[in-house]
Design an enzyme around this catalytic site. Structure first.
Site, PDB file in Angstrom:
ATOM      1  N   PHE A  96       0.821 -14.473 -34.543  1.00 18.55           N
ATOM      2  CA  PHE A  96       2.119 -15.108 -34.746  1.00 18.55           C
ATOM      3  C   PHE A  96       2.657 -14.852 -36.150  1.00 18.55           C
ATOM      4  O   PHE A  96       1.900 -14.647 -37.100  1.00 18.55           O
ATOM      5  CB  PHE A  96       2.009 -16.626 -34.537  1.00 18.55           C
ATOM      6  N   HIS A  97       3.971 -14.891 -36.263  1.00 17.35           N
ATOM      7  CA  HIS A  97       4.658 -14.922 -37.556  1.00 17.35           C
ATOM      8  C   HIS A  97       5.210 -16.331 -37.751  1.00 17.35           C
ATOM      9  O   HIS A  97       5.520 -17.022 -36.774  1.00 17.35           O
ATOM     10  CB  HIS A  97       5.833 -13.928 -37.569  1.00 17.35           C
TER      11      HIS A  97
END
Length: 269
Positions: free
Chosen positions: A105-106
């Site tokens: 994830f970012h």
């Protein structure tokens, strides 16, 4: 775990296969794995007899954590896809090729979702981003989500993508190419992007009865002897066998494989 020939022979005897229909190990390899290969698991896994782990290693989404391809798996389950060690697969599961997990994830609450918000490990940003900045952003590679859980008797079709944190219920079926973002109810069939309910495999009373019997706790040979083709007749016969004590829960031989070449084989009975 370092795969010695002796270990490979014991795995083969327990029908823990590293290739579909694995032949006995040679001096060079067992299935697709070379003798002498060190899996180097990051955490312990429990693998029951009569299982198939056909592909190695597990390759994550970009930025995710790499794993050996070993994972905890119950009897009569197999996977054509490499799986991460933290994943737990129940008994009697069928997993096709191309399975992927959304495991990287970012951050989305910072000004930018780019590397500038969290990536101390990338050469584009490592001279600009500090660990204190990452901590302040609250970023975690898996967004602090647990790995999915896969129940018993689950069939996952080809090229399915699965989000973290979902529970895939016992008896369920996931159609090929689906993207699973929510829990999958027991004995349901789902498909699409995002995956949606298509129908139930069985009427509610049959599904409820099978779940209550926990039939996966019994030996494959006993289940075959009862007959697997008619769910109603199967449930009735198994229920009677449990009541009169003619069938007992199954204790399969189990391998516990951990860090630093820790290997324990627990004999079933």
């Amino acid at each position: 775990m370092i795969l010695t020939k002796e270990r490979a022979e014991a795995l083969h005897a327990d029908k823990i296969f590293f290739e579909v229909n694995s032949k006995p190990p040679t001096d060079e390899k067992y299935g697709t794995v070379k003798i002498g290969h060190d899996f180097k698991p990051k955490e312990a896994v429990r693998i029951e007899e009569r299982t198939g782990l056909y592909k190695f290693p597990y390759k994550p989404s970009i930025g995710g954590t790499k794993y050996s391809g070993l994972c905890s798996m119950g009897v009569m389950s197999y996977s054509w896809s490499p799986l991460p060690e933290p994943l737990k697969v129940g008994r009697y599961c069928s997993i096709s090729s191309g399975i992927a997990f959304i495991d990287s994830f970012h951050p989305m609450t910072t000004v930018s979702t780019s590397l500038l918000s969290f990536a101390t490990f990338n050469h584009l940003s490592r001279d600009l981003v500090t660990k204190d900045m990452v901590k302040a952003s609250g970023w975690h590679v898996r967004n602090n989500k647990p790995w999915p859980t896969i129940g018993h008797d689950v069939w996952i079709g080809r090229d399915v993508t699965i989000a973290l944190g979902v529970n895939i219920g016992t008896g369920s079926v996931i159609a090929a190419g689906s993207v699973v973002t929510k829990d999958v109810a027991p004995y349901s069939i789902v498909g699409g992007n995002p995956a949606k309910h298509i129908r139930q495999r069985f009427p509610e009373e049959i599904a409820t009865g099978l779940l209550a019997l926990e039939w996966w706790d019994y030996a494959p040979a006993d289940l075959v002897a009862i007959g697997m083709h008619d769910p109603v007749a199967f449930a009735a016969t198994l229920s009677e066998c449990i009541k009169d004590g003619t069938i007992q829960p199954y204790r399969p031989t189990t391998w516990i494989i951990g860090k630093n070449d820790s290997v324990e084989r627990m004999q079933g009975g």
